[in-house]
Scaffold this active site. Structure first.
Site, mmCIF file in Angstrom:
data_model
loop_
_atom_site.group_PDB
_atom_site.id
_atom_site.type_symbol
_atom_site.label_atom_id
_atom_site.label_comp_id
_atom_site.label_asym_id
_atom_site.label_seq_id
_atom_site.Cartn_x
_atom_site.Cartn_y
_atom_site.Cartn_z
ATOM 1 N N SER A 26 30.777 39.548 38.999
ATOM 2 C CA SER A 26 31.357 40.541 38.651
ATOM 3 C C SER A 26 30.173 41.647 38.368
ATOM 4 O O SER A 26 29.343 41.223 37.698
ATOM 5 C CB SER A 26 32.238 40.332 37.784
ATOM 6 O OG SER A 26 33.131 41.397 37.337
ATOM 7 N N CYS A 29 27.755 45.128 33.039
ATOM 8 C CA CYS A 29 26.833 46.167 32.448
ATOM 9 C C CYS A 29 25.547 45.393 31.926
ATOM 10 O O CYS A 29 25.946 44.820 30.980
ATOM 11 C CB CYS A 29 27.278 47.207 31.455
ATOM 12 S SG CYS A 29 28.440 48.453 32.536
ATOM 13 N N ALA A 61 28.182 48.497 36.899
ATOM 14 C CA ALA A 61 28.784 49.653 37.095
ATOM 15 C C ALA A 61 27.825 50.883 37.150
ATOM 16 O O ALA A 61 26.982 50.975 36.251
ATOM 17 C CB ALA A 61 29.884 50.174 35.972
ATOM 18 N N GLN A 103 28.936 48.628 42.500
ATOM 19 C CA GLN A 103 30.145 49.242 41.950
ATOM 20 C C GLN A 103 29.746 50.623 41.594
ATOM 21 O O GLN A 103 29.040 50.804 40.993
ATOM 22 C CB GLN A 103 30.879 48.237 40.555
ATOM 23 C CG GLN A 103 31.924 48.977 40.202
ATOM 24 C CD GLN A 103 32.503 48.446 38.855
ATOM 25 O OE1 GLN A 103 31.653 48.568 37.793
ATOM 26 N NE2 GLN A 103 33.343 47.416 39.043
ATOM 27 N N TYR A 186 37.854 53.976 32.502
ATOM 28 C CA TYR A 186 37.287 54.879 33.081
ATOM 29 C C TYR A 186 37.679 55.717 34.026
ATOM 30 O O TYR A 186 39.066 55.938 34.007
ATOM 31 C CB TYR A 186 36.072 54.119 33.358
ATOM 32 C CG TYR A 186 35.339 53.229 32.562
ATOM 33 C CD1 TYR A 186 34.676 53.545 31.379
ATOM 34 C CD2 TYR A 186 35.181 51.978 32.983
ATOM 35 C CE1 TYR A 186 34.178 52.865 30.569
ATOM 36 C CE2 TYR A 186 34.651 50.945 32.144
ATOM 37 C CZ TYR A 186 33.998 51.379 30.879
ATOM 38 O OH TYR A 186 33.479 50.762 29.773
ATOM 39 N N ARG A 234 38.208 48.249 42.117
ATOM 40 C CA ARG A 234 38.590 47.510 41.015
ATOM 41 C C ARG A 234 39.736 48.516 40.221
ATOM 42 O O ARG A 234 39.274 49.664 40.001
ATOM 43 C CB ARG A 234 37.525 47.091 40.107
ATOM 44 C CG ARG A 234 38.044 46.686 38.614
ATOM 45 C CD ARG A 234 36.762 46.104 38.050
ATOM 46 N NE ARG A 234 36.710 44.762 38.236
ATOM 47 C CZ ARG A 234 36.081 43.702 37.422
ATOM 48 N NH1 ARG A 234 35.519 43.993 36.533
ATOM 49 N NH2 ARG A 234 36.315 42.704 38.018
ATOM 50 N N ARG A 328 31.695 36.608 32.487
ATOM 51 C CA ARG A 328 30.709 35.999 31.485
ATOM 52 C C ARG A 328 30.197 34.583 31.636
ATOM 53 O O ARG A 328 29.569 34.076 31.166
ATOM 54 C CB ARG A 328 31.803 35.954 30.353
ATOM 55 C CG ARG A 328 31.961 37.345 29.742
ATOM 56 C CD ARG A 328 32.720 37.639 28.479
ATOM 57 N NE ARG A 328 32.954 38.944 28.093
ATOM 58 C CZ ARG A 328 33.309 39.277 26.884
ATOM 59 N NH1 ARG A 328 33.437 38.466 25.861
ATOM 60 N NH2 ARG A 328 33.582 40.558 26.637
#
Length: 361
Positions: A26, A29, A61, A103, A186, A234, A328
């Site tokens: 994924s 950041c 991102a 992304q 966002y 997403r 994670r």
């Protein structure tokens, strides 16, 4: 759509891109840039996950405008100078058998904040942040955050164009999958939800108008993005808040997005409002991916506290999603796919440099 023959390590092809399994890194950041420039940290962070056996490795991102960053240390793609260091990472990912993805993002009203280890709070100009920040409506995210400036129609068009220019630079850098970020509170998410979008023009009000910004971004990027390369989106499939965006809205959006050229919906949730009540637990967002996949007939990615190989394998075997998109757990273990394959008794290629450490049956 479910098949016991399809499992976590089954290959899959979308458009003309072949993925070696169903495991995706994924976008995460790293808050480790200056002026948006990727560094050696990004090369190692992304590259090690490709070495570790993932099928698709997403760069974090990546802001399409300077004022669309979450923090001053975010990755950027708003100028040509950003391409070369990104290309270095993309080449390494590709050379190790994974597909390089990126992304594209705009933080909207959640822009200009500190990195998590610096407190994650809103930053003033004096603290290294910026103003104004922009959103569909002049509604701050939370107490202590800037009140954003409501975007004009002309400014919205400028942001759509910034996504297109970002996609062009992503192509120059060698990425083969783009994901449009429209989740977690966002900018894209802010347009979708009636909790954050209270406009009365063609970008606000009913469902058709609130989805217009995302549809315009998708259509514009898809025109530029080669037909052979996939385009993901997403979303926050639910705001987890009364009066907000729902899973029913997400299914309807997916039905609109697929004909426009979106190949997969990456199904996360939350992040729009601080008062959301989210029942966090292992696999808690998987039902969103399953509902959208079955009802909108589009590929989906499942996310959220997916940590165990058997858990991930069952999501694919049960037809709940086409990919598991993990964050994670990959921070804890860059080589999770190699270890998962051993746990599931599946074959996976190890890097030749590491083969002597491969577990024996």
């Amino acid at each position: 759509m479910a098949s016991t023959q399809i499992h976590l390590f089954s290959p899959i092809t979308i458009r003309e891109i072949a993925f070696r399994n169903r495991i995706v890194v994924s976008p995460m950041c790293q808050y480790s840039c200056e002026e948006g420039m990727a560094t050696d940290w990004h090369l190692v962070h992304l590259g090690s996950r490709a070495v570790g056996g993932a099928a698709l490795v997403f760069a974090e991102a990546t802001a399409v405008t300077a004022d669309g960053r979450i923090s001053p240390a975010d990755l950027g793609i708003w100028r040509d100078e950003h391409v070369a260091p990104l290309a270095r990472a993309a080449r390494f990912i590709k050379s190790n058998g994974a597909i390089p993805g990126i992304q594209l993002a705009h933080a909207g009203r959640k822009a200009s904040t500190a990195a998590p280890w610096l407190g994650g709070k809103p930053l003033s100009v004096e603290q290294g942040g910026w103003t104004p920040i922009h959103a569909p409506s002049a509604i701050p995210f939370n107490e202590g955050y800037q009140t954003p400036a409501a975007l004009s129609v002309g400014e919205i068009g400028g942001i759509v164009d910034a996504f297109v220019k970002g996609a062009k630079r992503a192509l120059m850098a060698g990425f083969e999958v783009i994901e449009i970020h429209s989740a977690h509170g966002y900018l894209g998410n802010e347009f979708l939800s009636p909790l954050s979008n209270q406009r009365t023009d063609e970008y606000g009000g009913g469902f058709e108008n609130r989805t217009r910004f995302l549809r315009e971004v998708v259509e514009a990027v898809r025109r530029l993005w080669p037909a052979k390369f996939p385009l993901f989106c997403r979303i926050s499939a639910s705001d987890w808040a009364d009066g907000g965006w729902t899973i029913e809205d997400s299914v309807a959006l997916a039905k609109m997005a697929h004909p426009l050229g979106v190949d997969l919906m990456d199904c996360s949730s939350g992040g729009l409002v601080p008062h959301a009540k989210i029942p966090v637990g292992p696999g808690y967002q998987v039902p969103f991916a399953e509902a959208i996949r079955r009802q909108a007939n589009i590929a989906t990615g499942a996310v959220g506290m997916i940590t165990d190989p058997i858990q991930a394998d069952q999501i694919i075997r049960n037809g709940q999603a086409d990919f598991v998109i993990m964050a994670r757990e990959f921070l804890r273990d860059p080589y999770w796919p190699l270890h998962a394959a051993a746990a599931l008794h599946q074959e996976i290629s190890w890097p030749k440099q590491y083969e002597r450490a491969k577990p024996t049956k």
